[in-house]
Design an enzyme around this catalytic site. Structure first.
Site, PDB file in Angstrom:
ATOM      1  N   ASN A  79      -7.490  -2.570  13.970  1.00 50.97           N
ATOM      2  CA  ASN A  79      -9.213  -3.148  13.221  1.00 50.97           C
ATOM      3  C   ASN A  79      -9.873  -4.644  12.163  1.00 50.97           C
ATOM      4  OD1 ASN A  79      -8.457  -1.962  10.825  1.00 50.97           O
ATOM      5  ND2 ASN A  79      -9.650  -0.707  10.904  1.00 50.97           N
ATOM      6  N   HIS A 136      -7.632  -5.080   9.832  1.00 45.38           N
ATOM      7  CA  HIS A 136      -7.466  -4.272   8.310  1.00 45.38           C
ATOM      8  C   HIS A 136      -5.741  -5.149   8.230  1.00 45.38           C
ATOM      9  CE1 HIS A 136      -5.401  -0.211   9.406  1.00 45.38           C
ATOM     10  NE2 HIS A 136      -3.870  -1.436   8.949  1.00 45.38           N
ATOM     11  N   GLU A 165     -10.034  -2.220   4.910  1.00 36.75           N
ATOM     12  CA  GLU A 165     -10.582  -2.115   5.879  1.00 36.75           C
ATOM     13  C   GLU A 165     -11.378  -2.245   6.158  1.00 36.75           C
ATOM     14  OE1 GLU A 165      -9.068  -0.044   8.250  1.00 36.75           O
ATOM     15  OE2 GLU A 165      -8.649   2.359   7.889  1.00 36.75           O
ATOM     16  N   ASP A 220       0.794  -1.174   0.024  1.00 39.87           N
ATOM     17  CA  ASP A 220       0.062   0.027  -0.084  1.00 39.87           C
ATOM     18  C   ASP A 220       1.247   1.168   0.150  1.00 39.87           C
ATOM     19  OD1 ASP A 220       1.044  -0.456   1.995  1.00 39.87           O
ATOM     20  OD2 ASP A 220      -0.711  -0.634   3.305  1.00 39.87           O
TER      21      ASP A 220
END
Ligand code: GLP
Length: 247
Positions: free
Chosen positions: A138, A140, A145, A69
């Protein structure tokens, strides 16, 4: 489920284990293709890979790499761009040929075109031999996400507040400086890798590790999708493993 948990009791042992898997992949394949992560967790792994390279134990000359990313809107020269991170921690110190290094282009005025270009490069190279991943609080992976398409390809993701808060430490603790968007390889791209190495450290990751690997498989916890992958190693320290139920 073919998840192999590997829990190490010292930071040194954890780092060696991570570097061993990367080196094994590099040695076992004529043209190894790696997917590489950023974040705080893999920093010691990169340091160990650099050490091994300098000691003449490994060469990365045949490697082709794709980063997971990149932030949208940061210049490559920004110290917190993932381009900078990767060059500072790894590429500048080893022999991966520059033309074999790929990161999504977060500076592009046309993010969709940058993503399409990245997907085309991934398609051209064919199979990924090893994807090394971290995990967000979370769940990811990359910057996929909660709710991300399990079959998705490289795309532009809106970062959640929780993710931006977690990464604010890299931006002088100023949330306003943390980019709001990132380009990320999709879950579909990641899950196609032949082998996946998931790295996590510390008690702060214990709850999400348990949820991801001992909870239901759901797109709300992107990392849980790894439960359906045939070849995953989850490398943890005792803190990150502390909430796992023993088999
Ligand atoms: C970032 C990256 C992820 C990384 C995660 C965890 O947001 N995009 O690829 O796995 O956060 O980072 P850390 O290792 O710093 O906890």
């Amino acid at each position: 489920m073919s998840i192999k948990f590997d829990v190490r009791t010292s930071p040194q042992a954890w780092t060696q284990a991570a570097a061993d898997i990367v080196c094994q992949t590099v040695r076992d394949n004529e043209r190894p293709v790696l997917v590489l992560p950023t974040g705080g967790t893999p920093v010691p792994m990169y340091a160990e890979l650099v050490r091994r390279y300098r000691a003449g134990e490994i060469s990365f000359q045949k490697v082709t790499s794709f980063n997971l990313d990149e932030y949208v809107g940061l210049e490559r020269s920004h110290p917190e761009s993932y381009y900078s991170f990767m060059h500072r921690n790894f590429f500048d110190a080893v022999d991966v040929p520059a033309e074999n290094i790929h990161l999504p282009d977060g500076r592009s005025a046309h993010p969709d075109e940058a993503c399409a270009a990245y997907n085309a490069m991934l398609d051209e190279v064919g199979a990924v031999d090893l994807a090394v991943l971290g995990i967000g609080h979370n769940g990811h992976i990359g910057f996929n996400e909660p709710g991300a398409d399990p079959a998705g390809r490289t795309h532009c993701e809106t970062l959640s507040l929780q993710t931006r808060q977690a990464n604010a430490r890299f931006f002088e603790d100023d949330l306003d400086k943390v980019p709001t968007h990132a380009l990320t390889m999709g879950l579909g791209d990641i899950l196609k890798a032949k082998k996946i190495l998931l790295l996590a450290n510390g008690e702060a990751k214990a709850a999400i590790i348990r949820k991801a690997f001992q909870g239901p498989v759901t797109r709300e916890v992107p990392c849980s999708l790894l439960q359906n992958h045939p070849n995953v190693v989850v490398l943890l320290d005792e803190g990150a493993a502390s909430l796992l139920e023993k088999a």
